[in-house]
Every structure is written in C-alpha cells, then in structure tokens.
Write an enzyme that holds these catalytic residues in place. Sequence first.
Site, PDB file in Angstrom:
ATOM      1  N   ASP A  13     -61.154  40.596 -12.854  1.00  9.52           N
ATOM      2  CA  ASP A  13     -62.272  40.294 -11.972  1.00  9.52           C
ATOM      3  C   ASP A  13     -61.895  40.637 -10.531  1.00  9.52           C
ATOM      4  O   ASP A  13     -61.074  39.956  -9.911  1.00  9.52           O
ATOM      5  CB  ASP A  13     -62.630  38.808 -12.077  1.00  9.52           C
ATOM      6  CG  ASP A  13     -63.917  38.465 -11.375  1.00  9.52           C
ATOM      7  OD1 ASP A  13     -64.402  39.278 -10.556  1.00  9.52           O
ATOM      8  OD2 ASP A  13     -64.458  37.370 -11.654  1.00  9.52           O
ATOM      9  N   ASN A  49     -72.128  37.640 -12.306  1.00  9.17           N
ATOM     10  CA  ASN A  49     -73.043  38.788 -12.327  1.00  9.17           C
ATOM     11  C   ASN A  49     -73.186  39.449 -10.955  1.00  9.17           C
ATOM     12  O   ASN A  49     -74.268  39.892 -10.575  1.00  9.17           O
ATOM     13  CB  ASN A  49     -74.411  38.382 -12.894  1.00  9.17           C
ATOM     14  CG  ASN A  49     -75.311  39.557 -13.244  1.00  9.17           C
ATOM     15  OD1 ASN A  49     -76.513  39.476 -13.064  1.00  9.17           O
ATOM     16  ND2 ASN A  49     -74.757  40.641 -13.729  1.00  9.17           N
ATOM     17  N   CYS A  90     -70.540  38.905 -17.196  1.00 11.63           N
ATOM     18  CA  CYS A  90     -69.340  38.385 -16.544  1.00 11.63           C
ATOM     19  C   CYS A  90     -69.659  36.981 -16.046  1.00 11.63           C
ATOM     20  O   CYS A  90     -70.640  36.378 -16.476  1.00 11.63           O
ATOM     21  CB  CYS A  90     -68.841  39.312 -15.436  1.00 11.63           C
ATOM     22  SG  CYS A  90     -69.892  39.443 -13.977  1.00 11.63           S
ATOM     23  N   CYS A 110     -70.014  41.335  -9.741  1.00 13.51           N
ATOM     24  CA  CYS A 110     -68.932  42.332  -9.661  1.00 13.51           C
ATOM     25  C   CYS A 110     -68.858  43.196 -10.923  1.00 13.51           C
ATOM     26  O   CYS A 110     -69.312  44.333 -10.937  1.00 13.51           O
ATOM     27  CB  CYS A 110     -67.579  41.656  -9.415  1.00 13.51           C
ATOM     28  SG  CYS A 110     -67.422  40.899  -7.787  1.00 13.51           S
ATOM     29  N   ARG A 111     -68.266  42.665 -11.983  1.00 11.98           N
ATOM     30  CA  ARG A 111     -67.968  43.468 -13.167  1.00 11.98           C
ATOM     31  C   ARG A 111     -69.198  43.866 -13.974  1.00 11.98           C
ATOM     32  O   ARG A 111     -69.371  45.041 -14.318  1.00 11.98           O
ATOM     33  CB  ARG A 111     -66.982  42.734 -14.077  1.00 11.98           C
ATOM     34  CG  ARG A 111     -65.626  42.545 -13.453  1.00 11.98           C
ATOM     35  CD  ARG A 111     -64.743  41.639 -14.273  1.00 11.98           C
ATOM     36  NE  ARG A 111     -65.293  40.277 -14.257  1.00 11.98           N
ATOM     37  CZ  ARG A 111     -64.817  39.273 -14.965  1.00 11.98           C
ATOM     38  NH1 ARG A 111     -63.794  39.470 -15.781  1.00 11.98           N
ATOM     39  NH2 ARG A 111     -65.343  38.062 -14.868  1.00 11.98           N
ATOM     40  N   SER A 112     -70.040  42.905 -14.320  1.00  8.37           N
ATOM     41  CA  SER A 112     -71.172  43.249 -15.189  1.00  8.37           C
ATOM     42  C   SER A 112     -72.206  44.142 -14.494  1.00  8.37           C
ATOM     43  O   SER A 112     -72.699  45.085 -15.123  1.00  8.37           O
ATOM     44  CB  SER A 112     -71.808  42.003 -15.813  1.00  8.37           C
ATOM     45  OG  SER A 112     -72.256  41.096 -14.849  1.00  8.37           O
TER      46      SER A 112
END
Length: 159
Positions: A124, A11, A8, A13-15
């Site tokens: 996000d 690095n 993301c 939140c999402r990933s």
Amino acid sequence: MISVLFVCLGNICRSPMAEAVFRHYVKEAGLQDKIHIDSAGTGDWHIGNIPHVGTRTKLDQAGMSYVGMEARQVAPSDFTYFNFIIAMDNSNFKNLTRLSGRPCSHLYRFVDFIPETSYQEIPDPYFTGDFDETFDLVSKGCHELLHRIQVEYHLQSTK
C-alpha cells in the site's frame, strides 16, 4: 458483460490505480463494451474522494485516465454483480470473505494474477510512499488478468 471490481482499504491508492490501468488495457484491446471495471474500499474513510495524489501522478505519467473516479465502499450487491472481485492484500481478502457471508468463488487476490512473483500482496503506497513499485505490480497483474479474461471468455482484441 464481464465485470471486474478491484478492492483495497480506502479506495484511493491501489484499487483506483488498478481500475485505471485495467481500463486503459481494456480500451487498448477494444473490449470496453464487453468488460465493466470498478473499484471500491472495505473502509469508508475516503468515500467520495478522488484518487490519492501519488496515484494520480503515476497515472498522469503513464497517460492513463482516472477522470470521474471517486472512492466508494464495497456494497452487498457487489458480490452478485461482479464476475471478478480482486483484493489488493490479504486483509482485504479476509474482510471481503467475511462481508460476502458465504463462499465466494469469484474472489481473488491480486497477486494471483502476477506470475512468478515473490509478493504475497500489493504494498500500500499510502503507507510505503512507493507508488512506482505499486504501479509496476498493478501493471503486470492487469495485463495477466486481461489475458485470462480473453481466454476464459473467448474475447478477441478488436484493435
């Protein structure tokens, strides 16, 4: 060993959420000795930071570990090491394509692993604040990704 990298922007939140969820599913299947999992960001703002509090809260609620995870930036060596490089949104996909410097057949969009979704990318939660929505999408995609890897590489669950 099969290797998977979730990417993301920062690095945090999402990933890392995808990394933790996928690690959990892989461990449940008893395949942690066959699949290496990591995450990274295309940006460098958060290098060395632990996942965002919203991500940690969702993972804690789900009983999924994020111990030892720290933000890092995508490295040139990632393009040769990882079998699957999975971008969380279209901007990250474009940046990864540019960074790879060549056609990259193992670069994917995360939504490619969510059947019958209307989403074009994973929102996000750093900006939306909706960690529940992101967690639900990530969970679905990680489940399908594990299934695909098991079929493609002929891996049987050991548990």
